[in-house]
Design an enzyme around this catalytic site. Sequence first.
Site, PDB file in Angstrom:
ATOM      1  NE  ARG A  49       9.387 -32.034 -77.670  1.00 36.46           N
ATOM      2  CZ  ARG A  49       8.941 -31.182 -78.581  1.00 36.46           C
ATOM      3  NH1 ARG A  49       7.666 -31.210 -78.965  1.00 36.46           N
ATOM      4  NH2 ARG A  49       9.739 -30.280 -79.122  1.00 36.46           N
ATOM      5  CE1 TYR A 101      11.307 -56.094 -67.011  1.00 33.88           C
ATOM      6  CE2 TYR A 101      12.077 -54.079 -68.057  1.00 33.88           C
ATOM      7  CZ  TYR A 101      11.067 -54.982 -67.782  1.00 33.88           C
ATOM      8  OH  TYR A 101       9.812 -54.765 -68.288  1.00 33.88           O
ATOM      9  CG  ASP A 174      17.299 -50.341 -63.241  1.00 33.69           C
ATOM     10  OD1 ASP A 174      16.668 -49.866 -62.283  1.00 33.69           O
ATOM     11  OD2 ASP A 174      16.752 -50.888 -64.210  1.00 33.69           O
ATOM     12  CE  LYS A 199       8.197 -51.820 -62.535  1.00 30.61           C
ATOM     13  NZ  LYS A 199       8.505 -51.014 -63.706  1.00 30.61           N
TER      14      LYS A 199
END
Length: 390
Positions: A49, A101, A174, A199
């Site tokens: 982690r 978004y 972004d 994406k």
Amino acid sequence: MTKRHPATIVARAGIAEDTAFGAVTPPIYLTSTYQLPALGQPGPYDYSRSNNPTRDVLGEALAELEGGAKAIITNTGMSACLLALQLLTPSDTLVIPHDCYGGSYRLFTNLAQKKQAFKLHIINFQDADWAEQLRLSQASMIWLETPSNPLLQITDVRAVCQLAASLKAKVVVDNTFLSPVLQQPLSLGADLVIHSTTKFINGHSDIIGGAVIAKDLAVGEELKWWGNCLGLTGGAFDAYLTLRGLRTLNLRLKLQQENTAAVVDFLAAHPLVAKVYYPGLTSHPGHQIAKEQQLGFGAMCSFELNAPAALLKDFFNALEYFTLAQSLGGTESLICHPASMTHASMDAAAQQRAGIAATLVRLSIGIEDVADLRADLQQALNVVAQRLAD
């Protein structure tokens, strides 16, 4: 060695760096934990982690691509957004664009309203007086999305960053719609860059992931601490697949942009298309700024159907090569209805302010033969024309 070009960075990420066995491609480390050399002597890795070698290779590649000092790889694009917001306090003001978004909008508004995590101010960066609005906002952080989702509106990143510097506000961009191959916001003055690596960076619609790239190393280390603390870091296997997808980013985007330009030309000339949204069009209000701050116009476009919204169902059902699905940036062409899909979390008033019409359709163009893509759109539009004639 001089600064490497993006195509070299993506092709060589982690190549021939394995110190254990000389593997050419970087190995995948699926371990959750690591053996310590001795009690009280921690090594560079102790728990995945916190740190993972496979994830680190991806982070180093994205940091180099964006020209940043540190990249934190997260488990989703939304967790990348959440991670960046850890730099804010309840007394700080976050400024967001009115047409961001839908998932980001939901996160921002609910953290501000339900958790009082920060103050929120919404600005239309397409307004002539956006700068004055920004000066009055008392912003601590300014969030930009350019090109915007789904209307592909362009914000002048350099102009916003210059004003932000005088306001002592951080700028987050972004960059999901373009990827670092087509835009590097840090070079335009931004402090942080956000990606949904799901994406274009991965490009194969088979992982969920995100990334935050910081210009300043100290900020990057602070965000890394928060990523570990909150458990937002990504898994090794997702990082491995994303690295594999990253290697063809330049090649994919080259073909996808060629296909997109041809599809846009087709749509712009069709009588059943009321309006096309694509920065590559000289008629687009942000065309000149896009030319100046981008290295290409991307593989996303949107259009409004020149027919009643009730006929969208017939249009979508008729398509064969465009898959009705959320997401974008894969090798396959996707189509979606923003009002009921990607931006459904916005209420009707917010959608109206953002300019999201009921007949708006968003396309993510893939690497199929463009003649097939045009033919698919044509036959689906023919169905709409027939319904209108009945």
